[in-house]
Design an enzyme around this catalytic site. Structure first.
Site, PDB file in Angstrom:
ATOM      1  N   TYR A  47     -33.747 -29.827 -13.827  1.00  0.00           N
ATOM      2  CA  TYR A  47     -34.948 -30.153 -14.579  1.00  0.00           C
ATOM      3  C   TYR A  47     -36.129 -29.226 -14.335  1.00  0.00           C
ATOM      4  CZ  TYR A  47     -32.504 -34.514 -15.561  1.00  0.00           C
ATOM      5  OH  TYR A  47     -31.588 -35.441 -15.979  1.00  0.00           O
ATOM      6  N   LYS A 189     -47.907 -42.871 -28.351  1.00  0.00           N
ATOM      7  CA  LYS A 189     -48.182 -41.436 -28.519  1.00  0.00           C
ATOM      8  C   LYS A 189     -46.916 -40.625 -28.742  1.00  0.00           C
ATOM      9  CE  LYS A 189     -46.825 -40.034 -24.217  1.00  0.00           C
ATOM     10  NZ  LYS A 189     -46.096 -38.820 -23.796  1.00  0.00           N
ATOM     11  N   THR A 246     -49.369 -34.588 -26.168  1.00  0.00           N
ATOM     12  CA  THR A 246     -47.987 -34.724 -26.629  1.00  0.00           C
ATOM     13  C   THR A 246     -47.822 -34.282 -28.077  1.00  0.00           C
ATOM     14  OG1 THR A 246     -47.837 -36.635 -25.153  1.00  0.00           O
ATOM     15  CG2 THR A 246     -46.022 -36.316 -26.679  1.00  0.00           C
TER      16      THR A 246
END
Length: 329
Positions: A47, A189, A246
């Site tokens: 990751y 969001k 975002t």
């Protein structure tokens, strides 16, 4: 303070690295091989492959031992759950009631439509708990770039503990006593970021992006108020802040989904290329279901759901939104 982070994805790893610079911190992961690799190489190759992890961070794949680490000095510890929303229920059910707990999970639980605090009330009613949220890409936190978050709980002592554990250096942590508003912002969001990605992918322009973000914020606020949140929360880090990040940031997986949908890629193809969870894809219909139960109108969210489910093309969805009757703002 002894801190345990449950979940060795990008966000859990980044926050554990931040905490380990100030407190004894253990990062727990389900995959024993992944955990062993991180401990040996001081990097999360899956990751965060390009970020070196601090030597002070420790690792474990034994859940009981990880929880014991946080409780080693009585109540002077903190557990941070860093799983996707789908894993939150199981995690909370297994945490001892004496361990103060925060979760990073964002969204409404699939099937039940519950937010994190509602899940906690159901499976761990005695747990002192809250949510940590705000505009934060894991990669930037791991790189120690300036970031601001909000720790929300009705428990003032827990809020203070979260600030004591994480505030400092490149990370600022604010307190809030409105966990409902913070959670709604973090859930909605992601859906609105998909909508903005679609608009940007269709090259609709900056005017359209600004309109989507602003009207999306109005949708988010309406739902939050219906669920018991305070309006001012949505003008803060977990509302407007997280939405802007975002919806416009190139590191946003949800925005990336929208960009690819605008290219007429199928959802299956998109998810196969992401490599990480895009929570908005899984929570969009749940957000809409919860809104409909509350009698809250969320046209942008409804359009995103229609596109994700293949019932409408991105262009048709934009056309439908533009054809809505005029109304007062």
């Amino acid at each position: 303070m002894q801190i345990t982070v449950l979940g060795a994805g990008a966000w859990g790893t980044a926050l554990a690295a931040q905490a380990a610079r100030h407190h004894p911190t253990l990062l727990w992961g389900r995959d024993a091989d992944q955990v062993a690799t991180m401990a040996r190489e001081r990097v999360n190759p899956r990751y965060l492959p390009d970020v070196a992890l601090p030597a002070s961070l420790t690792y474990g794949a034994d859940l009981d031992a990880a929880l014991a680490h946080a409780g080693r000095h009585g109540t002077d510890g903190l557990v941070i759950v860093a799983t996707p929303m789908a894993g939150l229920r199981g995690m909370l059910a297994g945490i001892p009631a004496h361990l103060p707990t925060l979760w990073l999970s964002k969204g409404f639980e699939a099937g039940t439509g519950r937010l994190g605090h509602e899940i906690a009330r159901e499976v761990a009613p005695g747990l002192r708990c809250g949510v940590l949220s705000g505009p934060s890409f894991a990669l930037e936190v791991a790189r120690q770039q300036p970031t601001a978050l909000v720790a929300a709980s009705h428990d003032e002592t827990l809020r203070d503990a979260a600030i004591a554990a994480l505030h400092g250096g490149s990370l600022r942590v604010y307190g809030s006593d409105d966990p409902i508003g913070v959670e709604v912002g973090g859930a909605v969001k992601n859906v609105l970021a998909i909508a903005t990605g679609i608009a940007d992918g269709m090259d609709l322009g900056l005017n359209a992006r600004a309109a989507l973000i602003t009207r999306g914020l109005a949708e988010m606020t309406r739902l939050g108020l219906a669920l018991g949140a305070r309006a001012e929360t949505f003008m803060g880090l977990s509302g407007l802040g997280d939405l802007v990040l975002t919806a416009t940031g190139d590191l946003s997986r949800n925005r990336r989904v929208g960009l690819l949908l605008a290219q007429d890629r199928t959802l299956a193809e998109i998810l196969a290329t992401l490599g990480h969870v895009a929570e908005g894809v899984y929570s969009a219909h749940t957000v809409l279901d919860r809104a409909q139960q509350c009698g809250v109108d969320m046209p942008i969210t409804a359009a995103v759901v229609a596109v994700l489910q293949g019932r409408m093309s991105p262009r048709a969805a934009v056309g439908l939104l533009m054809q809505r009757e005029a109304r007062n703002e």
